[in-house]
Design a protein around this motif. Structure first.
Motif, PDB file in Angstrom:
ATOM      1  N   THR A  57      20.714   4.916  14.447  1.00 18.32           N
ATOM      2  CA  THR A  57      19.326   4.924  14.000  1.00 18.32           C
ATOM      3  C   THR A  57      19.241   4.928  12.369  1.00 18.32           C
ATOM      4  N   LYS A  58      20.341   4.807  11.801  1.00 24.55           N
ATOM      5  CA  LYS A  58      20.420   4.374  10.399  1.00 24.55           C
ATOM      6  C   LYS A  58      20.339   2.957  10.027  1.00 24.55           C
ATOM      7  N   ILE A  59      19.194   2.588   9.643  1.00 25.91           N
ATOM      8  CA  ILE A  59      18.814   1.127   9.707  1.00 25.91           C
ATOM      9  C   ILE A  59      18.107   1.071   8.317  1.00 25.91           C
ATOM     10  N   ILE A  60      17.882  -0.528   7.783  1.00 23.77           N
ATOM     11  CA  ILE A  60      17.025  -0.769   6.699  1.00 23.77           C
ATOM     12  C   ILE A  60      16.555  -2.277   7.370  1.00 23.77           C
ATOM     13  N   TYR A  61      15.092  -2.227   6.862  1.00 23.83           N
ATOM     14  CA  TYR A  61      14.272  -3.375   7.391  1.00 23.83           C
ATOM     15  C   TYR A  61      14.347  -4.499   6.273  1.00 23.83           C
ATOM     16  N   LEU A  62      14.263  -5.761   6.662  1.00 22.19           N
ATOM     17  CA  LEU A  62      14.225  -6.794   5.791  1.00 22.19           C
ATOM     18  C   LEU A  62      13.088  -7.591   6.318  1.00 22.19           C
ATOM     19  N   LYS A  63      12.151  -7.935   5.190  1.00 20.68           N
ATOM     20  CA  LYS A  63      11.099  -8.873   5.307  1.00 20.68           C
ATOM     21  C   LYS A  63      11.689 -10.264   4.765  1.00 20.68           C
ATOM     22  N   ILE A  64      11.885 -11.110   5.938  1.00 19.40           N
ATOM     23  CA  ILE A  64      12.645 -12.449   5.259  1.00 19.40           C
ATOM     24  C   ILE A  64      11.704 -13.636   5.414  1.00 19.40           C
ATOM     25  N   LYS A  65      11.662 -14.414   4.437  1.00 25.83           N
ATOM     26  CA  LYS A  65      11.041 -15.668   4.356  1.00 25.83           C
ATOM     27  C   LYS A  65      12.283 -16.804   4.248  1.00 25.83           C
ATOM     28  N   ALA A  66      12.083 -18.078   5.092  1.00 26.54           N
ATOM     29  CA  ALA A  66      12.873 -19.259   4.996  1.00 26.54           C
ATOM     30  C   ALA A  66      11.931 -20.346   4.926  1.00 26.54           C
ATOM     31  N   CYS A  80      12.087  -2.753  -2.192  1.00 28.40           N
ATOM     32  CA  CYS A  80      11.188  -2.083  -2.054  1.00 28.40           C
ATOM     33  C   CYS A  80      11.093  -0.683  -1.531  1.00 28.40           C
ATOM     34  N   ASN A  81      10.289   0.123  -1.168  1.00 28.55           N
ATOM     35  CA  ASN A  81      10.429   1.508  -0.890  1.00 28.55           C
ATOM     36  C   ASN A  81      10.640   1.411   0.698  1.00 28.55           C
ATOM     37  N   GLY A  82      11.979   1.461   0.936  1.00 32.01           N
ATOM     38  CA  GLY A  82      12.306   1.707   2.460  1.00 32.01           C
ATOM     39  C   GLY A  82      12.800   0.507   2.841  1.00 32.01           C
ATOM     40  N   TRP A  83      12.645  -0.813   2.230  1.00 32.97           N
ATOM     41  CA  TRP A  83      12.784  -1.964   2.928  1.00 32.97           C
ATOM     42  C   TRP A  83      13.171  -3.036   1.831  1.00 32.97           C
ATOM     43  N   TYR A  84      13.593  -4.413   2.169  1.00 33.03           N
ATOM     44  CA  TYR A  84      13.680  -5.533   1.177  1.00 33.03           C
ATOM     45  C   TYR A  84      13.013  -6.577   1.575  1.00 33.03           C
ATOM     46  N   THR A  85      12.528  -7.320   0.435  1.00 27.42           N
ATOM     47  CA  THR A  85      11.929  -8.429   0.910  1.00 27.42           C
ATOM     48  C   THR A  85      12.708  -9.698   0.438  1.00 27.42           C
ATOM     49  N   VAL A  86      13.079 -10.565   1.412  1.00 24.72           N
ATOM     50  CA  VAL A  86      14.078 -11.500   0.793  1.00 24.72           C
ATOM     51  C   VAL A  86      13.633 -13.121   1.257  1.00 24.72           C
ATOM     52  N   ASN A  87      13.958 -13.798   0.424  1.00 20.59           N
ATOM     53  CA  ASN A  87      13.803 -15.341   0.529  1.00 20.59           C
ATOM     54  C   ASN A  87      15.175 -15.915   0.779  1.00 20.59           C
ATOM     55  N   ALA A  88      15.266 -16.297   1.953  1.00 21.13           N
ATOM     56  CA  ALA A  88      16.721 -16.712   2.391  1.00 21.13           C
ATOM     57  C   ALA A  88      17.028 -17.916   1.751  1.00 21.13           C
ATOM     58  N   ALA A  93      16.563   3.561  17.512  1.00 18.65           N
ATOM     59  CA  ALA A  93      16.734   2.973  16.146  1.00 18.65           C
ATOM     60  C   ALA A  93      15.359   2.909  15.668  1.00 18.65           C
ATOM     61  N   LEU A  94      14.628   2.092  16.297  1.00 21.03           N
ATOM     62  CA  LEU A  94      12.984   1.924  16.110  1.00 21.03           C
ATOM     63  C   LEU A  94      12.250   3.097  16.372  1.00 21.03           C
ATOM     64  N   GLN A  95      12.507   4.167  17.012  1.00 21.99           N
ATOM     65  CA  GLN A  95      11.682   5.424  17.056  1.00 21.99           C
ATOM     66  C   GLN A  95      12.259   6.061  16.101  1.00 21.99           C
ATOM     67  N   GLU A  96      13.386   6.336  15.538  1.00 23.19           N
ATOM     68  CA  GLU A  96      13.528   6.955  14.399  1.00 23.19           C
ATOM     69  C   GLU A  96      13.024   6.428  13.160  1.00 23.19           C
ATOM     70  N   ASN A  97      12.906   4.959  13.116  1.00 26.68           N
ATOM     71  CA  ASN A  97      12.572   4.473  11.863  1.00 26.68           C
ATOM     72  C   ASN A  97      11.263   3.396  12.335  1.00 26.68           C
ATOM     73  N   PRO A  98       9.975   3.975  12.225  1.00 29.37           N
ATOM     74  CA  PRO A  98       8.931   3.248  12.457  1.00 29.37           C
ATOM     75  C   PRO A  98       8.933   2.221  11.596  1.00 29.37           C
ATOM     76  N   LEU A  99       8.622   0.885  11.973  1.00 31.41           N
ATOM     77  CA  LEU A  99       8.241  -0.479  11.136  1.00 31.41           C
ATOM     78  C   LEU A  99       7.311  -0.026  10.295  1.00 31.41           C
ATOM     79  N   PRO A 100       7.994  -0.072   8.933  1.00 27.29           N
ATOM     80  CA  PRO A 100       6.960   0.126   7.486  1.00 27.29           C
ATOM     81  C   PRO A 100       5.801  -1.039   7.632  1.00 27.29           C
ATOM     82  N   THR A 101       4.872  -0.786   6.851  1.00 25.21           N
ATOM     83  CA  THR A 101       3.923  -1.811   6.610  1.00 25.21           C
ATOM     84  C   THR A 101       4.478  -2.604   5.508  1.00 25.21           C
ATOM     85  N   MET A 102       4.713  -4.144   6.003  1.00 27.75           N
ATOM     86  CA  MET A 102       5.585  -4.916   4.803  1.00 27.75           C
ATOM     87  C   MET A 102       4.512  -5.975   4.735  1.00 27.75           C
TER      88      MET A 102
END
Length: 287
Positions: free
Chosen positions: A39-48, A78-86, A269-278
Motif C-alpha cells: 500500500t506504500k505507493i506514489i503516483y506519477l502523472k506522465i506525459k510522452a 508535487c504534493n504527494g505525486w510527481y509530474t514527469v515528461n518521459a 493500494a488504491l484503497q489506501e491511497n486514493p488517486l489525487p487530483t492531478m
C-alpha cells in the motif's frame, strides 16, 4: 537546472491524442515504495511525446494498461505525486503490480541552497530549491530536504563545507526521493507539519564553491601506495592440498529468503491511497 528521474512503475490508466507533429500519451503511473507493504505507493502523472514522423528516433516504446514499465524523464515534485515528461519508456512484460520491485524514485537534480548544514537526530540536513521546465502550464520548481547519515565522512566533508564562505551554493545531488506526508492535528484538523520531499543522499557534487585551486597539488592515488610486496604476505595454500572451510560458515542453501512474503494487492493500494487530483494541463511539445 535539470531534474531527472528514473523508476519502475505500473500503468494504471492512459490516454492518447494527436497533434500535427506528435502523438501525446498521458499515463497515470504507480511506483511502489516498499517491498513489505504494497500500500506504500506514489503516483506519477506522465506525459510522452511520440513524433508522428517515423524517421525521427524515439525511446518511447509501445505499452498497454496494466503493464509495468521502466521510466526515465524530467520531473517536478508535487504534493504527494510527481509530474514527469518521459524521455524513455520500456515495457517489462514479465512483471505485474504484485511482482514489481520497490525501487523507489531515483533522481539526479541540480539544486540551490543558502543554508549551512544542520544536524538533526544524527543526520545532516539541508534544504535545496530545484527548478525544471516541463512546459508553460506546468509547475516549474519545488523544494526538497536533503538528508544523509552524519557519520558518512565522504558526504559529511562535502556538505559541511557548503556556504561556509559563500551566501549560496549550487550542487548536483543524486539519491532516492520520497514524500513525507503532512501531520494533521486531530483536535483542530489543522496541518501542524507540512508535507515535504526528502532526498536520501547517495552523492553530491558542488558546482559553486570557494575551494582553493588544487591543480598544482600532488594527487594521492590509493592504489599506487600499496606495497609491492603485499602479495608476498598473503598466506598461500600448499600445492596439492584442499583448502578447509571455516567452521560455522553458512551456505547459500541454508539461508532463508531475504524477502518476506508480500500480501500484494493493487486494490488495497488504491484503497489506501486514493488517486489525487492531478491537473491535466497541456504541456508544450517543445520541451
Amino acid at each position: 537546472m535539470p531534474a531527472k528521474l528514473s523508476t519502475i512503475c505500473y500503468i494504471h490508466d492512459s490516454t492518447q491524442r494527436s497533434t500535427k507533429e506528435y502523438s501525446i500519451k498521458e499515463i497515470t503511473g504507480i511506483s511502489r515504495l516498499s517491498d513489505e507493504d504494497p500500500t506504500k505507493i506514489i503516483y506519477l502523472k506522465i506525459k510522452a511525446f511520440v513524433p508522428l514522423d517515423k524517421e525521427i528516433e524515439t525511446h518511447i516504446e509501445e505499452y498497454e494498461n496494466g503493464q509495468v514499465i521502466y521510466l526515465r524523464g524530467k520531473f517536478i515534485a508535487c504534493n504527494g505525486w510527481y509530474t514527469v515528461n518521459a524521455t524513455s519508456i520500456k515495457p517489462m512484460p514479465n512483471l505485474d503490480f504484485d511482482m514489481m520491485p520497490a525501487v523507489g524514485i531515483n533522481i539526479m537534480v541540480t539544486g540551490l541552497t543558502t543554508q549551512t548544514v544542520k544536524n538533526v537526530d544524527g543526520e545532516s540536513v539541508l534544504d535545496f530549491h530545484v527548478e525544471e521546465n516541463l512546459g508553460d502550464r506546468e509547475p516549474k520548481d519545488f523544494w526538497l530536504e536533503m538528508r544523509h547519515n552524519s557519520n558518512i565522512n565522504y558526504l559529511a566533508n562535502k556538505t559541511n563545507s557548503i556556504n561556509q564562505t559563500m551566501r549560496s551554493t549550487m550542487a548536483i545531488l543524486t539519491g532516492l526521493l520520497y514524500y513525507q506526508e503532512s501531520v494533521v492535528d486531530t483536535s483542530t484538523s489543522d496541518e501542524s507539519t507540512p508535507g515535504k520531499h526528502i532526498l536520501k543522499l547517495d552523492d553530491i557534487s558542488l558546482i559553486s564553491s570557494n575551494r582553493p585551486n588544487t591543480s598544482a597539488q600532488s594527487i594521492n592515488l590509493p592504489w599506487l601506495n600499496q606495497e609491492s610486496t603485499s602479495s608476498r604476505n598473503t598466506p598461500r595454500t600448499p600445492r596439492g592440498s584442499t583448502p578447509r572451510s571455516k567452521r560455522g560458515r553458512v551456505t547459500l542453501s541454508q539461508l532463508s529468503p531475504t524477502r518476506k512474503t508480500r500480501s500484494q494487492s493493487l486494490a488495497s493500494a488504491l484503497q489506501e491511497n486514493p488517486l489525487p487530483t492531478m491537473t491535466q494541463n497541456e504541456t508544450s511539445s517543445e520541451t
